[in-house]
Enzyme design. Structure first.
Site, PDB file in Angstrom:
ATOM      1  N   SER A 287      18.181 -22.500  13.073  1.00 52.93           N
ATOM      2  CA  SER A 287      17.193 -22.566  11.984  1.00 52.93           C
ATOM      3  C   SER A 287      16.349 -21.302  11.942  1.00 52.93           C
ATOM      4  CB  SER A 287      16.247 -23.736  12.263  1.00 52.93           C
ATOM      5  OG  SER A 287      15.528 -23.411  13.440  1.00 52.93           O
ATOM      6  N   ALA A 288      15.590 -21.155  10.868  1.00 53.88           N
ATOM      7  CA  ALA A 288      14.595 -20.077  10.814  1.00 53.88           C
ATOM      8  C   ALA A 288      13.348 -20.611  11.521  1.00 53.88           C
ATOM      9  CB  ALA A 288      14.318 -19.744   9.346  1.00 53.88           C
TER      10      ALA A 288
ATOM     11  N   CYS B  58      -4.535  18.025  -9.878  1.00 50.92           N
ATOM     12  CA  CYS B  58      -5.275  19.264 -10.062  1.00 50.92           C
ATOM     13  C   CYS B  58      -4.440  20.198 -10.940  1.00 50.92           C
ATOM     14  CB  CYS B  58      -5.651  19.932  -8.750  1.00 50.92           C
ATOM     15  SG  CYS B  58      -4.438  19.723  -7.479  1.00 50.92           S
TER      16      CYS B  58
ATOM     17  N   GLN C  61      13.217 -20.800  -0.770  1.00 50.66           N
ATOM     18  CA  GLN C  61      12.621 -19.612  -0.157  1.00 50.66           C
ATOM     19  C   GLN C  61      13.018 -18.350  -0.913  1.00 50.66           C
ATOM     20  OE1 GLN C  61      14.420 -20.265   3.640  1.00 50.66           O
ATOM     21  NE2 GLN C  61      16.443 -20.384   2.697  1.00 50.66           N
TER      22      GLN C  61
ATOM     23  N   HIS D 104      -3.147   0.221  -3.788  1.00 49.57           N
ATOM     24  CA  HIS D 104      -3.155  -0.930  -2.879  1.00 49.57           C
ATOM     25  C   HIS D 104      -3.185  -2.168  -3.764  1.00 49.57           C
ATOM     26  CE1 HIS D 104      -3.356  -2.893   0.993  1.00 49.57           C
ATOM     27  NE2 HIS D 104      -4.041  -3.828   0.352  1.00 49.57           N
TER      28      HIS D 104
ATOM     29  N   GLU E 276       0.753  18.510  -7.274  1.00 49.58           N
ATOM     30  CA  GLU E 276      -0.574  18.594  -7.918  1.00 49.58           C
ATOM     31  C   GLU E 276      -1.550  17.573  -7.317  1.00 49.58           C
ATOM     32  OE1 GLU E 276       2.941  19.670 -10.312  1.00 49.58           O
ATOM     33  OE2 GLU E 276       2.292  17.853  -9.247  1.00 49.58           O
ATOM     34  N   SER E 277      -1.370  17.110  -6.096  1.00 43.95           N
ATOM     35  CA  SER E 277      -2.213  16.203  -5.320  1.00 43.95           C
ATOM     36  C   SER E 277      -1.559  14.845  -5.052  1.00 43.95           C
ATOM     37  CB  SER E 277      -3.591  16.042  -5.943  1.00 43.95           C
ATOM     38  OG  SER E 277      -4.370  15.309  -5.012  1.00 43.95           O
TER      39      SER E 277
ATOM     40  N   SER F 144       0.861  -1.174   0.000  1.00 43.86           N
ATOM     41  CA  SER F 144       0.000   0.000   0.000  1.00 43.86           C
ATOM     42  C   SER F 144       0.899   1.226   0.000  1.00 43.86           C
ATOM     43  CB  SER F 144      -0.860  -0.006   1.268  1.00 43.86           C
ATOM     44  OG  SER F 144      -2.079   0.637   1.010  1.00 43.86           O
TER      45      SER F 144
ATOM     46  N   ASP G 127      20.862 -30.402   2.904  1.00 42.76           N
ATOM     47  CA  ASP G 127      19.757 -30.404   3.869  1.00 42.76           C
ATOM     48  C   ASP G 127      20.254 -30.956   5.200  1.00 42.76           C
ATOM     49  OD1 ASP G 127      16.314 -31.655   3.789  1.00 42.76           O
ATOM     50  OD2 ASP G 127      17.549 -30.851   5.425  1.00 42.76           O
TER      51      ASP G 127
HETATM   52  N1  SAM Z   1      18.480 -16.258  13.298  1.00 42.16           N
HETATM   53  C1  SAM Z   1      17.537 -16.664  12.418  1.00 42.16           C
HETATM   54  C2  SAM Z   1      16.214 -16.878  13.058  1.00 42.16           C
HETATM   55  O1  SAM Z   1      16.170 -17.177  14.234  1.00 42.16           O
HETATM   56  O2  SAM Z   1      15.220 -16.660  12.419  1.00 42.16           O
HETATM   57  C3  SAM Z   1      17.929 -17.868  11.643  1.00 42.16           C
HETATM   58  C4  SAM Z   1      19.098 -17.673  10.933  1.00 42.16           C
HETATM   59  S1  SAM Z   1      19.575 -18.640   9.675  1.00 42.16           S
HETATM   60  C5  SAM Z   1      19.454 -17.499   8.457  1.00 42.16           C
HETATM   61  C6  SAM Z   1      18.422 -19.876   9.268  1.00 42.16           C
HETATM   62  C7  SAM Z   1      18.961 -20.716   8.135  1.00 42.16           C
HETATM   63  O3  SAM Z   1      18.462 -22.050   8.204  1.00 42.16           O
HETATM   64  C8  SAM Z   1      18.548 -20.192   6.755  1.00 42.16           C
HETATM   65  O4  SAM Z   1      19.690 -19.775   6.083  1.00 42.16           O
HETATM   66  C9  SAM Z   1      17.884 -21.385   6.064  1.00 42.16           C
HETATM   67  O5  SAM Z   1      18.161 -21.465   4.695  1.00 42.16           O
HETATM   68  C10 SAM Z   1      18.504 -22.546   6.854  1.00 42.16           C
HETATM   69  N2  SAM Z   1      17.742 -23.779   6.786  1.00 42.16           N
HETATM   70  C11 SAM Z   1      16.396 -23.916   6.807  1.00 42.16           C
HETATM   71  N3  SAM Z   1      16.078 -25.221   6.692  1.00 42.16           N
HETATM   72  C12 SAM Z   1      17.242 -25.912   6.618  1.00 42.16           C
HETATM   73  C13 SAM Z   1      17.569 -27.298   6.502  1.00 42.16           C
HETATM   74  N4  SAM Z   1      16.603 -28.222   6.438  1.00 42.16           N
HETATM   75  N5  SAM Z   1      18.875 -27.650   6.467  1.00 42.16           N
HETATM   76  C14 SAM Z   1      19.853 -26.714   6.534  1.00 42.16           C
HETATM   77  N6  SAM Z   1      19.611 -25.379   6.636  1.00 42.16           N
HETATM   78  C15 SAM Z   1      18.315 -24.993   6.682  1.00 42.16           C
END
Ligand code: SAM
Length: 443
Positions: free
Chosen positions: A300-301, A83, A174, A68, A62-63, A55, A280
């Site tokens: 991890s995230a 305007c 991602q 969105h 001119e306004s 948004s 992985d």
């Molecule tokens: N500090 C951050 C948080 O708490 O949100 C996390 C940081 S770090 C960037 C998280 C990393 O985990 C990412 O780079 C992501 O790509 C990685 N990741 C996610 N799943 C994964 C997996 N199955 N194996 C290895 N790395 C993984």
């Protein structure tokens, strides 16, 4: 013109959903659309909502032009209001239709403020003229207000950024983005969620590493799963006693983005003691030999996307298997307030695998994480316990290494939990979660 203004109501359909979610592209397009039509831009304010949608408004002499977007429908509602005779809003219409790759657009022009219906009142212009004029930036630059927002139903964190997107790529796992925020420096986001910023990343990275390293002093081999920003291995590699540090990150684009735009965080990727693997983490741990690591950090995230499997009992069971007899597992364990249900569930799981009194929770204040309070778990396979640590060594290390958050007092204080967190950990259960959770009820 027999009216004060021209207002074109625009509907753009079949636009590219990606463009409809790209705040930087949309802000730039709206500003250029105004300038192309001959308008003088004064400022712009744009918000990027997570998970999607933008948004914003461009104020012109001119306004204004406003928009969105609904990326999920490939749709944008746009208002072009000008305007005076000098600006032709249809020029902006044509420019935006192209910029948004709209399949088609429908529009309706309204004449606003029909002069025949208006009666001008004499008012003392002088009085108005005494007001100090609003200055436009000396170099003619417009003030741009472009905001990134991470939010759930009820809670949002917004950070103003420069409007320049430093990095944006989609990996197989991602969307990897870097924004240039004005308050926290460059910021890494994954799928619209804040991962780390230059101004506060040290809190997370110092606490996820030095707490275990000073309470498990014999550690020689450490494994980090995730952590592609590099901050966790940067801190681990400060400890000379570590002979081997292995980082298993699934997404090489995260490493690329941080090397380019968060260099202080990614500084250790060239360290000879670092064994960097792009794979992985779940596969890696399943294939890893028993008792290989003294310390395993799950950086991890959140439990979504590629990281979902890093929050399962099967995964933690494998981690336990790969630890030495006295090994320690550290995880980022979300926010007790923002992700209360996940928080309770994962601690229950840790306790089932490591033992009731072998699992400890500690907290840290991270301003750019939802609610600002984040937690880490410390699970011990053997006799290591977090509060039995070498305070002098921790104090000396903190000073010598110039750490910005971790020290021997914080190490201790972080395990002093507020009552609501103790209740969540001890009782768990829906009632306690509802009592303390700020998660929106429909999640
Ligand atoms: N500090 C951050 C948080 O708490 O949100 C996390 C940081 S770090 C960037 C998280 C990393 O985990 C990412 O780079 C992501 O790509 C990685 N990741 C996610 N799943 C994964 C997996 N199955 N194996 C290895 N790395 C993984």
């Amino acid at each position: 013109m027999n009216a004060l203004g021209r207002h074109i109501l625009v509907e753009f359909y079949d636009c590219s959903p990606d463009l409809m979610n790209d705040v930087v592209h949309i802000e730039n397009s709206m500003v250029v659309a105004a300038e192309t039509a001959g308008a003088t831009v004064i400022n712009s304010t744009f918000h990027h909502f997570s998970p999607y949608g933008v948004s914003g408004v461009v104020v012109i002499q001119e306004s204004h032009l406003a928009i969105h977007t609904w990326p999920e429908y490939g749709y944008a509602a746009v208002d072009l209001f000008t305007c005076g005779e000098t600006v032709d809003p249809w020029v902006s219409y044509t420019y935006l239709k192209e910029a948004f790759q709209a399949g088609h657009g429908s529009s309706m022009e309204l004449r606003r403020g029909q002069l025949s219906l208006l009666k001008r009142t004499d008012f003392n212009l002088e009085a108005l003229r005494n007001l100090p004029p609003k200055t436009v930036e000396a170099d003619g630059a417009i003030t741009r207000d472009v905001w990134f927002t991470e939010r759930d139903e009820n809670i949002a964190l917004s950070l103003k950024h420069s409007g320049n997107q430093l990095y944006k790529k989609d990996s197989p796992y991602q969307r990897v983005e870097v924004y240039e925020t004005l308050a926290y420096g460059n910021m890494l986001t994954l799928d619209g969620m804040v991962m780390c910023t230059q101004k506060d990343e040290y809190v997370y990275h110092e606490m996820i590493t030095h707490v275990p390293m000073f309470s498990h002093t014999k550690a020689k081999r450490a494994l980090v799963i995730g952590g592609g920003d590099g901050g966790t291995v940067r801190e681990l590699l400060r400890h000379e006693q570590l002979e081997e540090v292995t980082l298993v990150e699934i997404d090489e684009l995260v490493i690329e983005a941080c090397k380019l735009h968060l260099p202080e965080t990614a500084v250790a990727f060239g360290n000879p003691r670092l064994n960097l693997l792009i794979e992985d983490g779940i596969q890696y741990i399943n294939n890893c030999e028993d008792g290989r690591y003294d310390l395993i950090i799950v950086d991890s995230a959140d439990p979504v996307g590629p990281g979902e499997g890093l929050f399962t009992a099967e995964f933690y069971q494998q981690v336990h298997r790969c630890l030495t007899a006295d090994g320690v597992m550290i995880t980022q364990s979300e926010s007790p307030r923002f992700n209360s249900a996940v928080f309770v569930e994962i601690y229950d799981t840790y306790k089932k695998i490591f033992g009731q009194d072998k699992v400890h929770c500690y907290l840290a204040a991270i301003p750019t994480y939802p609610t600002g309070t984040w937690s880490f778990s410390y699970s011990s396979k053997g006799e290591s316990t977090p509060l039995r640590f070498d305070r002098e060594a921790a104090a000396k290390f903190s000073k010598e290494q110039g750490l910005k958050y971790y020290n021997e007092e914080i190490h201790r204080a972080a395990f002093a939990l507020p009552n609501f967190v103790k209740e969540l950990l001890q009782q768990g259960g829906q009632k306690t979660i509802e009592a303390y959770s700020v998660e929106s009820s429909d999640e």
